[in-house]
Design an enzyme around this catalytic site. Structure first.
Site, PDB file in Angstrom:
ATOM      1  N   CYS A   1      48.631  26.260  23.785  1.00 54.57           N
ATOM      2  CA  CYS A   1      48.271  27.373  24.671  1.00 54.57           C
ATOM      3  C   CYS A   1      48.024  28.585  23.781  1.00 54.57           C
ATOM      4  O   CYS A   1      48.942  29.085  23.128  1.00 54.57           O
ATOM      5  CB  CYS A   1      49.396  27.646  25.669  1.00 54.57           C
ATOM      6  SG  CYS A   1      49.138  29.128  26.680  1.00 54.57           S
TER       7      CYS A   1
ATOM      8  N   CYS B   1      42.313  32.937  28.312  1.00 53.35           N
ATOM      9  CA  CYS B   1      42.669  31.696  27.626  1.00 53.35           C
ATOM     10  C   CYS B   1      42.265  31.852  26.169  1.00 53.35           C
ATOM     11  O   CYS B   1      41.073  31.929  25.852  1.00 53.35           O
ATOM     12  CB  CYS B   1      41.960  30.501  28.257  1.00 53.35           C
ATOM     13  SG  CYS B   1      42.229  28.961  27.371  1.00 53.35           S
TER      14      CYS B   1
END
Length: 321
Positions: free
Chosen positions: A225, A75
């Site tokens: 994201c 991430c």
């Protein structure tokens, strides 16, 4: 008492739990249940739980538990916040963080705005191979700028793993209904991406200037994201050289704000280099008993606001003016 942080990178929101400070670390089932509870019910929720653990070769290890309890390989936005946490814990500005796929170099960057600290993080490894993406489409070994009418007619798509799998389309305008429909389709049972995929639409605004929105696997729509913006930047540099200036960073706008990416292309595409640069904002500190963590009991929390969100919103205003 144990402290959990509520954090975000470009309003991609997470909780950080440092397992190394616990008398007894949570097991995987406890982590999954805690992540779902936190992300659904506490402080207006979040996209995931970032778990800090010990590492043999790096300053720390980061695990990513999504809001639905599934685990992601990486991430990018979360890595920036974990990097800040480790930086402040150990008083270091440059080091490596272990993730599931690789050890990644991170370093403190210049603040984006007053009281908006920023970090620069490596995004890797890169792969276009169908096996790393787990996709199947007409026998293709890779999908780069490929028209896929089964997804959306008259629209081209590219797929890359960094290492999370991403499906990306450059579009004249971002249609959220199309993005939600395709993201939902490819993250349910399907023949194309059986393990699911993050789906991003990108509008090219100008030279080295993009707007990206992502439907994230295990989450749904997110404000941003990090690996999605990184993957999109790489494909932008590869496919739109007329709009890419390799001597400068790319500004990537998103519903939660803006990040910058640095792309160094290599003739062997998988050896290209990506860095993601953006805010690492801590919004809240949460204190609770360690026993409550193990029991997933979150009704006796002490919550303090850091005040950093006000500064971040001033930053967002400054880039939108």
């Amino acid at each position: 008492m144990v402290k959990i942080l509520k954090v975000h990178g470009s309003e991609n929101k997470f909780f950080i739990l440092d397992q190394t400070i616990l008398e007894q670390p949570l097991n995987d089932t406890e982590l999954k249940n805690l992540a779902v509870n936190l992300c659904q019910n506490i402080l207006n929720g979040a996209d995931g739980l970032l778990v800090v653990e010990t590492s043999e070769n790096c300053l720390g290890k980061m695990r990513v538990i999504n809001a639905d309890g599934s685990e992601a390989k990486m991430c990018g936005n979360g890595l920036r916040t974990v990097s800040r946490y480790l930086s402040e814990k150990y008083q270091l500005n440059e080091f490596q963080v272990e993730t599931e796929e690789s050890n990644l170099h991170v370093k403190r960057a210049s603040d984006f705005y007053e009281n908006v600290p920023a970090f620069s993080v490596e995004i890797s490894p890169i792969s276009f191979n169908k096996n790393d993406l787990s996709f199947s489409y007409h026998g293709l070994d890779e999908m780069i700028d490929e028209p896929v009418d089964e997804f959306i007619s008259n629209t081209k798509f590219s797929a890359v793993a960094v290492p999370n799998p991403h499906l990306i389309s450059f579009v004249p305008e971002i249609n959220q209904e199309d993005l939600k429909a395709l993201g939902s389709k490819l993250n349910a049972s399907n023949d194309y991406f059986p393990e699911g995929v993050n789906v991003s639409f990108c509008k090219i605004l100008d030279t080295n200037k993009l707007f990206v929105q992502t439907f994230e696997r295990g989450v749904g729509f997110t404000n941003a994201c990090g690996t999605g913006m990184s993957a999109t930047s790489l494909l932008f540099a590869m496919l739109h050289s007329d709009k890419f200036d390799p001597t400068k960073n790319i500004s990537v706008y998103n519903p939660g704000g803006m990040v910058m990416t640095q792309i160094n292309l290599n003739s062997t595409r998988e050896l290209s280099q990506i860095r993601l640069i953006g805010n690492a904002t801590f919004t809240h500190e949460i204190e609770l008993a360690e026993s409550d963590l193990h029991q997933n009991k979150l009704d006796n929390l002490k919550v303090n606001s850091t005040g950093e969100e006000l500064a971040y919103q001033e930053f967002v205003k400054s880039i939108n003016n």
